[in-house]
Design an enzyme around this catalytic site. Structure first.
Site, PDB file in Angstrom:
ATOM      1  N   ASP A  33      33.725  70.882  32.364  1.00  0.00           N
ATOM      2  CA  ASP A  33      33.666  69.868  31.311  1.00  0.00           C
ATOM      3  C   ASP A  33      33.618  70.554  29.952  1.00  0.00           C
ATOM      4  OD1 ASP A  33      33.619  67.703  33.084  1.00  0.00           O
ATOM      5  OD2 ASP A  33      31.454  67.856  33.326  1.00  0.00           O
ATOM      6  N   ASP A  91      38.048  62.922  33.469  1.00  0.00           N
ATOM      7  CA  ASP A  91      37.047  61.861  33.299  1.00  0.00           C
ATOM      8  C   ASP A  91      37.544  60.801  32.322  1.00  0.00           C
ATOM      9  OD1 ASP A  91      35.357  63.340  34.944  1.00  0.00           O
ATOM     10  OD2 ASP A  91      34.356  64.318  33.262  1.00  0.00           O
TER      11      ASP A  91
END
Length: 220
Positions: free
Chosen positions: A146, A180
């Site tokens: 991420d 995401d």
């Protein structure tokens, strides 16, 4: 919209997602960050073992279960998207489905292979691609990368607020990735436009029972 368009959308998002993750993994140490636009948009490298936005699920067994669920969902998703295309559903639904499918596939790649092809990332060292001693994990045990961080504003909750009174907060705190974001955009768009997107083709041609015009009994 044709099925090949769905495939190209998935491939395009996967390419962007994986190129950015590869660059982050091989150029930044864990928890390293740098600003993009002031302080409210940053690239901040973290890894997580679980779901989107850093959420976790049930330890070691939960991680394997989550990875297998993603794999099954992606396989089923491609077949389901082919059905939606064949039945000529709204193009907006097909695009949103492609976004969700691409996002699930993007994080699935991390979980399945990153432990095999990268060395471990730490606060002091940058990971190596295909290290001689092997990767930091085994098949299905990779961490999801991420990096997108949007701390738009921060402050303290009012003292009178229950539970969190006086505590410091940051909005938006979660750190996420392209995959995401694709999932979130797809799901939110379907929820907003569900009446239009989920309208099955051909329904407009079906008239409710009892709507036929009645015969005029006065006509001889």
């Amino acid at each position: 919209m044709k099925y090949r368009h769905i495939v190209w959308i998935v491939i395009g998002i996967l390419f962007i997602d994986q190129v950015l993750k590869f660059w982050i993994k091989t150029n930044m140490a864990l928890n390293e960050s740098f600003p993009i636009f002031g302080s409210w948009f940053q690239i901040h490298f973290i890894e997580n073992e679980g779901m989107a936005y850093g959420l976790k699920f049930g330890g070691e067994f939960g991680k394997i279960a989550l990875t297998m669920f993603r794999l099954i969902a992606v396989i089923v998703g491609f077949f389901y998207m082919k059905r939606l295309v064949r039945e000529k559903y709204h193009s907006g639904l097909l695009v949103c489905g492609a976004l969700i499918l691409a996002g699930a596939a993007g994080n699935l790649i991390d979980s399945m292979f990153y432990g095999l092809i990268f060395s471990d990332s730490t606060d002091l060292t940058v990971a190596q691609f295909l290290p001689e001693g092997g990767g930091y994990g085994t098949f299905l045990h990779g961490n999801v990368v991420d990096m997108l961080y949007f701390p738009l504003f921060s402050g303290n909750f009012p003292e009178w607020m229950p539970f969190w009174g006086g505590e410091h907060f940051i909005f938006f705190r979660p750190i996420f990735n392209i995959a995401d974001a694709a999932i979130s955009v797809g799901v939110i768009a379907i929820l907003i436009f569900q009446k239009r997107f989920l309208h099955k083709p051909g329904d407009e041609n079906q008239k409710p029972v009892g709507t036929q015009p009645a015969l005029d009994d006065t006509v001889a």
